[in-house]
Scaffold this motif. Sequence first.
Motif, short mmCIF file in Angstrom:
data_model
loop_
_atom_site.label_atom_id
_atom_site.label_comp_id
_atom_site.label_asym_id
_atom_site.label_seq_id
_atom_site.Cartn_x
_atom_site.Cartn_y
_atom_site.Cartn_z
N LEU A 1 32.51 56.20 -29.37
CA LEU A 1 31.93 56.05 -30.69
C LEU A 1 30.42 55.98 -30.58
N ILE A 2 29.76 56.62 -31.50
CA ILE A 2 28.31 56.52 -31.61
C ILE A 2 28.04 55.54 -32.74
N ILE A 3 27.31 54.48 -32.43
CA ILE A 3 27.08 53.41 -33.39
C ILE A 3 25.58 53.24 -33.61
N SER A 4 25.20 53.01 -34.86
CA SER A 4 23.79 52.78 -35.15
C SER A 4 23.34 51.47 -34.51
N THR A 5 22.07 51.34 -34.31
CA THR A 5 21.53 50.15 -33.66
C THR A 5 21.31 48.98 -34.63
N SER A 6 21.76 49.11 -35.87
CA SER A 6 21.56 48.04 -36.85
C SER A 6 22.36 46.80 -36.47
N PRO A 7 21.83 45.62 -36.78
CA PRO A 7 22.52 44.36 -36.43
C PRO A 7 23.89 44.23 -37.09
N GLN A 8 24.08 44.90 -38.21
CA GLN A 8 25.35 44.82 -38.94
C GLN A 8 26.51 45.38 -38.10
N CYS A 9 26.21 46.23 -37.14
CA CYS A 9 27.25 46.85 -36.30
C CYS A 9 27.53 46.08 -35.02
N ASP A 10 26.77 45.03 -34.75
CA ASP A 10 26.90 44.31 -33.48
C ASP A 10 28.28 43.69 -33.26
N GLU A 11 28.81 43.01 -34.26
CA GLU A 11 30.11 42.35 -34.09
C GLU A 11 31.22 43.37 -33.87
N ALA A 12 31.21 44.46 -34.65
CA ALA A 12 32.21 45.51 -34.47
C ALA A 12 32.06 46.17 -33.11
N SER A 13 30.84 46.33 -32.66
CA SER A 13 30.57 46.91 -31.35
C SER A 13 31.17 46.04 -30.24
N ILE B 1 33.76 44.02 -30.46
CA ILE B 1 35.22 44.16 -30.51
C ILE B 1 35.64 45.47 -29.86
N LEU B 2 34.93 46.55 -30.16
CA LEU B 2 35.25 47.85 -29.57
C LEU B 2 35.06 47.84 -28.05
N LEU B 3 34.01 47.21 -27.58
CA LEU B 3 33.78 47.10 -26.14
C LEU B 3 34.87 46.27 -25.47
N ALA B 4 35.32 45.22 -26.13
CA ALA B 4 36.39 44.38 -25.58
C ALA B 4 37.69 45.18 -25.45
N GLN B 5 37.87 46.17 -26.32
CA GLN B 5 39.05 47.03 -26.25
C GLN B 5 38.83 48.22 -25.32
N ARG B 6 37.70 48.23 -24.64
CA ARG B 6 37.35 49.23 -23.64
C ARG B 6 37.09 50.64 -24.20
N HIS B 7 36.60 50.71 -25.43
CA HIS B 7 36.14 51.98 -25.98
C HIS B 7 34.72 52.22 -25.49
N ARG B 8 34.35 53.48 -25.37
CA ARG B 8 33.00 53.82 -24.93
C ARG B 8 32.08 53.81 -26.16
N ILE B 9 30.96 53.11 -26.01
CA ILE B 9 30.01 52.94 -27.11
C ILE B 9 28.68 53.55 -26.72
N ARG B 10 28.11 54.33 -27.62
CA ARG B 10 26.76 54.87 -27.46
C ARG B 10 25.97 54.42 -28.67
N ARG B 11 24.84 53.77 -28.45
CA ARG B 11 23.97 53.32 -29.54
C ARG B 11 22.96 54.42 -29.85
N SER B 12 22.65 54.56 -31.13
CA SER B 12 21.71 55.61 -31.52
C SER B 12 20.87 55.16 -32.71
N ASP B 13 19.58 55.48 -32.63
CA ASP B 13 18.67 55.25 -33.75
C ASP B 13 18.65 56.44 -34.71
N SER B 14 19.20 57.57 -34.27
CA SER B 14 19.10 58.79 -35.06
C SER B 14 20.17 58.90 -36.14
N ILE B 15 21.20 58.05 -36.11
CA ILE B 15 22.19 58.09 -37.19
C ILE B 15 21.84 57.02 -38.22
N LEU B 16 22.40 57.18 -39.41
CA LEU B 16 22.11 56.28 -40.52
C LEU B 16 22.48 54.84 -40.17
N SER B 17 21.68 53.90 -40.59
CA SER B 17 21.90 52.49 -40.33
C SER B 17 23.29 52.06 -40.81
#
Length: 171
Positions: free
Chosen positions: A13-25, A27-43
């Motif tokens: 999953l590509i996730i925006s770097t906004s703080p609102q996504c931190d908690e979901a991020s 949970i996703l990491l705990a489930q061993r999904h691959r996370i990529r942070r990006s400033d180029s997608i909408l907050s």
Amino acid sequence: MAIDKNTSWKTTLIISTSPQCDEASQILLAQRHRIRRSDSILSSSFVCPLSGTAFLLVTSEEFPAKLENAEYFERIEKFVQVHRNSFLLLQAPVYGKREWEILSSVQNRFLGCKLRVIPVHSTADVVKGILVIAKATSKPNVANLRDQMSLACTHIIDHSPVWGMLQEMQF
């Protein structure tokens, strides 16, 4: 066709770097999904490249007091224009009158558009919704889902009393 339910499905999953996504991020990491942070997608957005879906997380507090305010709807419009399979996750712990007005306003504003609005209560619901939709629309799983739906339709037709009655009547 047997499906192994013990195999756990993982995605990127590509996730925006906004703080609102931190908690979901987290949970996703705990489930061993691959996370990529990006400033180029909408907050406050999540993009699932394998399934071609994108999710915009919005809380009811973010909406202006007057729902006629076009500024916030422009953000959603931009999101819909960028992503072909777009989902708006409207998060509120409890859905009261204001939350249902927001939901109705968004649905009316984007009626006939490719945006789908999903009400969620918690961050766990956000993650669950994203993963269910992403898995159902990802390349290997969408074919399996179509096969299962086809088998279910065939089973319903074969075992339907209405269908049997029509065959007896020679229709």
